[in-house]
Motif scaffolding. Structure first.
Motif, PDB file in Angstrom:
ATOM      1  N   PHE A   1       0.843  -1.207   0.000  1.00 45.64           N
ATOM      2  CA  PHE A   1       0.000   0.000   0.000  1.00 45.64           C
ATOM      3  C   PHE A   1       0.873   1.250   0.000  1.00 45.64           C
ATOM      4  N   LYS A   2       1.930   1.235   0.795  1.00 45.04           N
ATOM      5  CA  LYS A   2       2.856   2.370   0.847  1.00 45.04           C
ATOM      6  C   LYS A   2       3.486   2.595  -0.518  1.00 45.04           C
ATOM      7  N   ARG A   3       3.907   1.517  -1.164  1.00 44.56           N
ATOM      8  CA  ARG A   3       4.526   1.633  -2.487  1.00 44.56           C
ATOM      9  C   ARG A   3       3.530   2.195  -3.505  1.00 44.56           C
ATOM     10  N   TYR A   4       2.277   1.759  -3.386  1.00 42.63           N
ATOM     11  CA  TYR A   4       1.212   2.258  -4.272  1.00 42.63           C
ATOM     12  C   TYR A   4       0.998   3.760  -4.080  1.00 42.63           C
ATOM     13  N   LEU A   5       0.955   4.216  -2.825  1.00 44.72           N
ATOM     14  CA  LEU A   5       0.743   5.634  -2.535  1.00 44.72           C
ATOM     15  C   LEU A   5       1.901   6.485  -3.053  1.00 44.72           C
ATOM     16  N   GLN A   6       3.104   5.976  -2.922  1.00 45.22           N
ATOM     17  CA  GLN A   6       4.283   6.733  -3.331  1.00 45.22           C
ATOM     18  C   GLN A   6       4.456   6.766  -4.846  1.00 45.22           C
ATOM     19  N   LEU A   7       4.305   5.617  -5.498  1.00 45.80           N
ATOM     20  CA  LEU A   7       4.632   5.513  -6.913  1.00 45.80           C
ATOM     21  C   LEU A   7       3.447   5.809  -7.825  1.00 45.80           C
ATOM     22  N   GLU A   8       2.274   5.269  -7.481  1.00 42.01           N
ATOM     23  CA  GLU A   8       1.126   5.444  -8.372  1.00 42.01           C
ATOM     24  C   GLU A   8       0.307   6.686  -8.037  1.00 42.01           C
ATOM     25  N   ARG A   9       0.148   6.966  -6.743  1.00 43.65           N
ATOM     26  CA  ARG A   9      -0.603   8.157  -6.345  1.00 43.65           C
ATOM     27  C   ARG A   9       0.289   9.386  -6.239  1.00 43.65           C
ATOM     28  N   ASN A  10       1.601   9.171  -6.164  1.00 40.31           N
ATOM     29  CA  ASN A  10       2.589  10.260  -6.108  1.00 40.31           C
ATOM     30  C   ASN A  10       2.308  11.216  -4.952  1.00 40.31           C
ATOM     31  N   LEU A  11       1.987  10.647  -3.778  1.00 39.36           N
ATOM     32  CA  LEU A  11       1.669  11.462  -2.610  1.00 39.36           C
ATOM     33  C   LEU A  11       2.941  11.869  -1.877  1.00 39.36           C
ATOM     34  N   SER A  12       2.838  12.961  -1.113  1.00 44.78           N
ATOM     35  CA  SER A  12       3.964  13.423  -0.305  1.00 44.78           C
ATOM     36  C   SER A  12       4.209  12.459   0.846  1.00 44.78           C
ATOM     37  N   ASN A  13       5.386  12.552   1.450  1.00 38.57           N
ATOM     38  CA  ASN A  13       5.722  11.687   2.587  1.00 38.57           C
ATOM     39  C   ASN A  13       4.739  11.873   3.736  1.00 38.57           C
ATOM     40  N   ASN A  14       4.317  13.118   3.985  1.00 41.68           N
ATOM     41  CA  ASN A  14       3.369  13.368   5.072  1.00 41.68           C
ATOM     42  C   ASN A  14       2.030  12.696   4.807  1.00 41.68           C
ATOM     43  N   SER A  15       1.553  12.751   3.567  1.00 40.05           N
ATOM     44  CA  SER A  15       0.280  12.119   3.214  1.00 40.05           C
ATOM     45  C   SER A  15       0.381  10.597   3.318  1.00 40.05           C
ATOM     46  N   VAL A  16       1.490  10.039   2.866  1.00 36.85           N
ATOM     47  CA  VAL A  16       1.689   8.583   2.954  1.00 36.85           C
ATOM     48  C   VAL A  16       1.664   8.141   4.412  1.00 36.85           C
ATOM     49  N   GLU A  17       2.354   8.878   5.268  1.00 33.02           N
ATOM     50  CA  GLU A  17       2.379   8.531   6.687  1.00 33.02           C
ATOM     51  C   GLU A  17       0.997   8.621   7.308  1.00 33.02           C
ATOM     52  N   ALA A  18       0.205   9.609   6.882  1.00 33.67           N
ATOM     53  CA  ALA A  18      -1.157   9.754   7.408  1.00 33.67           C
ATOM     54  C   ALA A  18      -2.008   8.542   7.039  1.00 33.67           C
ATOM     55  N   TYR A  19      -1.923   8.097   5.790  1.00 31.81           N
ATOM     56  CA  TYR A  19      -2.664   6.902   5.347  1.00 31.81           C
ATOM     57  C   TYR A  19      -2.223   5.670   6.139  1.00 31.81           C
ATOM     58  N   LEU A  20      -0.929   5.512   6.304  1.00 32.32           N
ATOM     59  CA  LEU A  20      -0.422   4.330   7.003  1.00 32.32           C
ATOM     60  C   LEU A  20      -0.800   4.347   8.481  1.00 32.32           C
ATOM     61  N   ASN A  21      -0.862   5.535   9.078  1.00 34.36           N
ATOM     62  CA  ASN A  21      -1.299   5.637  10.475  1.00 34.36           C
ATOM     63  C   ASN A  21      -2.756   5.223  10.627  1.00 34.36           C
ATOM     64  N   ASP A  22      -3.585   5.570   9.628  1.00 33.28           N
ATOM     65  CA  ASP A  22      -4.985   5.147   9.655  1.00 33.28           C
ATOM     66  C   ASP A  22      -5.089   3.626   9.647  1.00 33.28           C
ATOM     67  N   VAL A  23      -4.314   3.005   8.770  1.00 31.05           N
ATOM     68  CA  VAL A  23      -4.326   1.542   8.665  1.00 31.05           C
ATOM     69  C   VAL A  23      -3.780   0.910   9.943  1.00 31.05           C
ATOM     70  N   GLN A  24      -2.762   1.540  10.532  1.00 31.80           N
ATOM     71  CA  GLN A  24      -2.169   1.013  11.762  1.00 31.80           C
ATOM     72  C   GLN A  24      -3.181   1.014  12.898  1.00 31.80           C
ATOM     73  N   LYS A  25      -4.013   2.032  12.968  1.00 32.59           N
ATOM     74  CA  LYS A  25      -5.055   2.083  14.007  1.00 32.59           C
ATOM     75  C   LYS A  25      -6.025   0.921  13.853  1.00 32.59           C
ATOM     76  N   LEU A  26      -6.443   0.650  12.620  1.00 34.18           N
ATOM     77  CA  LEU A  26      -7.352  -0.470  12.379  1.00 34.18           C
ATOM     78  C   LEU A  26      -6.670  -1.793  12.696  1.00 34.18           C
ATOM     79  N   GLU A  27      -5.405  -1.926  12.347  1.00 37.20           N
ATOM     80  CA  GLU A  27      -4.668  -3.152  12.644  1.00 37.20           C
ATOM     81  C   GLU A  27      -4.614  -3.404  14.151  1.00 37.20           C
ATOM     82  N   SER A  28      -4.343  -2.352  14.932  1.00 41.49           N
ATOM     83  CA  SER A  28      -4.287  -2.493  16.389  1.00 41.49           C
ATOM     84  C   SER A  28      -5.636  -2.910  16.958  1.00 41.49           C
ATOM     85  N   TYR A  29      -6.710  -2.332  16.404  1.00 41.55           N
ATOM     86  CA  TYR A  29      -8.065  -2.694  16.848  1.00 41.55           C
ATOM     87  C   TYR A  29      -8.350  -4.156  16.532  1.00 41.55           C
ATOM     88  N   CYS A  30      -7.982  -4.599  15.330  1.00 41.67           N
ATOM     89  CA  CYS A  30      -8.230  -5.984  14.932  1.00 41.67           C
ATOM     90  C   CYS A  30      -7.406  -6.966  15.770  1.00 41.67           C
TER      91      CYS A  30
END
Length: 297
Positions: free
Chosen positions: A10-39
């Motif tokens: 997912f990180k590679r997709y955000l960086q290469l295909e979506r061309n998002l900034s590092n801050n945006s990529v980290e924000a997306y990954l933090n969202d996923v990390q919260k769900l992972e912790s809940y699960c």
């Protein structure tokens, strides 16, 4: 399907295909990390997640009194993550797709008037090396409406002061040209010609405009601290951050009659609706209209 591999892809997709900034990529990954912790707490595997799981997760998150804006961004991040899994891992459906974000009321941003901006700039001690740098920082924040990330990453090679333009790299690494006024040009030249040559510049910061005293790239946090200290010095009690200067830049342009599309381009907004927030009219102006034109005034 493993969380670590899914997040890595997912990180590679955000960086290469979506061309998002590092801050945006980290924000997306933090969202996923919260769900992972809940699960992990609920002992659920990634492939076990369904719409009800996401609903229960959002209810759980809401107990921490996070704002509707944060909730909306979190849900948006999860929708993007599961849309990616649909394509990459061929999961049956996106469990977040049908969930609605909380209704958001767009707030009018806090802005400074011209007198307050002048008071902050005039409070800078120009007898120090940092003072001359800080003067240039505030002039360009207000004069060009930059995001703080755009300011700290501003490059010398992207200054075209002879034609009164600068080039900045905004969100998603998108570049845009912004006009720069004579006052900002004056103080940037003073900083570049008289102050920066006396700083021992680190090699990795050779093309960066604003440096700290050790010759490294200035950080976002340092810019916040500079502004907070000036607010304290002037007794300004309004909520204040580098973004306040960006809001003030846009608000003053719109109030002065600037074309909204031009302001949108200078701010780097993808949607005109984001820029329209600056079309608010101050209370004094409204009161003057009533006084002047209403027959019962």
């Amino acid at each position: 399907m493993k969380w670590d591999l899914a997040k890595q892809d997912f990180k590679r997709y955000l960086q290469l295909e979506r061309n998002l900034s590092n801050n945006s990529v980290e924000a997306y990954l933090n969202d996923v990390q919260k769900l992972e912790s809940y699960c992990a707490y609920k002992q659920l595997a990634l492939e076990d997640i369904d719409t009800r799981t996401i609903q229960q997760f959002l209810i759980f998150i809401n107990e921490f009194n996070i704002s509707p804006f944060t909730q909306a961004r979190l849900l948006s991040g999860l929708k993007t993550f599961f849309s990616f899994l649909e394509i990459e891992y061929q999961i049956k459906s996106n469990p977040a797709a049908l969930l609605e974000s909380p209704r958001l009321n767009r707030k009018i941003p806090s802005v400074l008037n011209i007198q307050e901006i002048e008071a902050l700039i005039n409070a800078i001690d120009l007898s120090t090396l940092e003072g001359a740098r800080n003067k240039a920082i505030l002039e360009i924040l207000y004069g060009c409406g930059l995001r703080v990330s755009e300011l700290v990453n501003l490059k010398i090679s992207n200054l075209f002061l002879d034609i009164e333009f600068i080039k900045v790299e905004g969100k998603g690494n998108k570049e845009r040209l912004i006009p720069i006024g004579s006052t900002a040009i004056k103080y940037i030249k003073i900083y570049l010609d008289e102050i920066r040559p006396h700083i021992p510049v680190h090699a990795e910061a050779a093309d960066i405009v604003f440096l700290n005293r050790r010759g490294k790239q200035l950080t976002r946090v340092m810019v916040f601290l500079i502004i907070k200290e000036l607010a304290k010095k002037t007794g300004l009690s309004k909520p204040l951050s580098p973004h306040t200067f960006r809001h003030s830049f846009a608000s003053h342009l719109v109030e002065g009659g600037a074309d909204l599309r031009a302001v949108q381009d200078m701010l780097g907004h993808e949607s005109i609706t984001t820029t329209e927030i600056y079309t608010h009219i101050d209370k004094d102006y409204l009161q003057s209209i009533i006084t002047q034109y209403h027959p019962r005034s």
